[in-house]
Every structure is written in C-alpha cells, then in structure tokens.
Design a protein around this motif. Sequence first.
Motif, PDB file in Angstrom:
ATOM      1  N   HIS A   1      32.176  77.585  38.880  1.00 39.23           N
ATOM      2  CA  HIS A   1      33.060  76.442  39.137  1.00 39.23           C
ATOM      3  C   HIS A   1      33.069  76.279  40.655  1.00 39.23           C
TER       4      HIS A   1
ATOM      5  N   THR B   1      33.497  66.144  36.261  1.00 40.08           N
ATOM      6  CA  THR B   1      34.275  67.323  36.628  1.00 40.08           C
ATOM      7  C   THR B   1      34.722  67.242  38.085  1.00 40.08           C
ATOM      8  N   LYS B   2      33.893  66.674  38.938  1.00 35.26           N
ATOM      9  CA  LYS B   2      34.289  66.485  40.341  1.00 35.26           C
ATOM     10  C   LYS B   2      35.500  65.560  40.433  1.00 35.26           C
TER      11      LYS B   2
ATOM     12  N   SER C   1      33.609  70.844  45.262  1.00 32.13           N
ATOM     13  CA  SER C   1      32.776  69.669  45.518  1.00 32.13           C
ATOM     14  C   SER C   1      32.895  69.169  46.960  1.00 32.13           C
TER      15      SER C   1
ATOM     16  N   ASP D   1      29.751  67.130  32.554  1.00 28.67           N
ATOM     17  CA  ASP D   1      29.103  66.167  33.448  1.00 28.67           C
ATOM     18  C   ASP D   1      29.580  66.407  34.884  1.00 28.67           C
ATOM     19  N   ARG D   2      28.653  66.653  35.782  1.00 28.14           N
ATOM     20  CA  ARG D   2      28.983  67.021  37.170  1.00 28.14           C
ATOM     21  C   ARG D   2      29.898  66.005  37.851  1.00 28.14           C
ATOM     22  N   ASP D   3      29.601  64.717  37.736  1.00 28.78           N
ATOM     23  CA  ASP D   3      30.420  63.698  38.399  1.00 28.78           C
ATOM     24  C   ASP D   3      31.828  63.624  37.810  1.00 28.78           C
TER      25      ASP D   3
ATOM     26  N   HIS E   1      35.891  70.012  41.684  1.00 29.22           N
ATOM     27  CA  HIS E   1      34.909  71.069  41.488  1.00 29.22           C
ATOM     28  C   HIS E   1      33.869  70.538  40.509  1.00 29.22           C
ATOM     29  N   TYR E   2      32.753  71.190  40.429  1.00 25.38           N
ATOM     30  CA  TYR E   2      31.801  70.893  39.365  1.00 25.38           C
ATOM     31  C   TYR E   2      31.355  72.207  38.741  1.00 25.38           C
ATOM     32  N   ASN E   3      30.908  72.131  37.498  1.00 23.96           N
ATOM     33  CA  ASN E   3      30.452  73.313  36.770  1.00 23.96           C
ATOM     34  C   ASN E   3      28.948  73.414  36.906  1.00 23.96           C
ATOM     35  N   LEU E   4      28.477  74.577  37.293  1.00 23.32           N
ATOM     36  CA  LEU E   4      27.056  74.802  37.513  1.00 23.32           C
ATOM     37  C   LEU E   4      26.562  75.868  36.540  1.00 23.32           C
TER      38      LEU E   4
END
Length: 68
Positions: free
Chosen positions: A51, A31-32, A54, A27-29, A37-40
């Motif tokens: 990775h 991981t931030k 953010s 989940d982007r939020d 960072h967020y995973n894309l």
Amino acid sequence: MPERAPDHVYVIYIAARPDAVWNGLFDRDMTKAYWAHYNLSDWTPGSRWEHVRSDESGTVDILGTVED
C-alpha cells in the motif's frame, strides 16, 4: 487458548455494483482517489502486496502477502 470474539465489529454498506467495489480496491487511480495510496501487486497467491503513498515518495505504509 481459545480465540476471543472481537470487541468491535464494523459493517460497511456500499451502494455500488460489485465490479465497482472491486475496481475501488484494485484500480490504481481509484485507490489513489480514495486513500491517497495505491495498491501494488500482481495479485497472484503468494505475491507481495504493498500500500504505497501516491505522493511520489514511494513510501510503503502497509505490506503483506496475497493469500489464496
């Protein structure tokens, strides 16, 4: 050449349900919140994984490929 056993092994116990751990990784939020960072990725085998910082710089610090 035979593979050598690792020098260090780390074990992490997480007091959470499996779905909560999954969301913490994907989940982007979430991981931030954990890594700044967020995973894309689209998470299909063979797809690129990034990775991304953010901080809105768009800097990719780690990248890889989604394995089967």
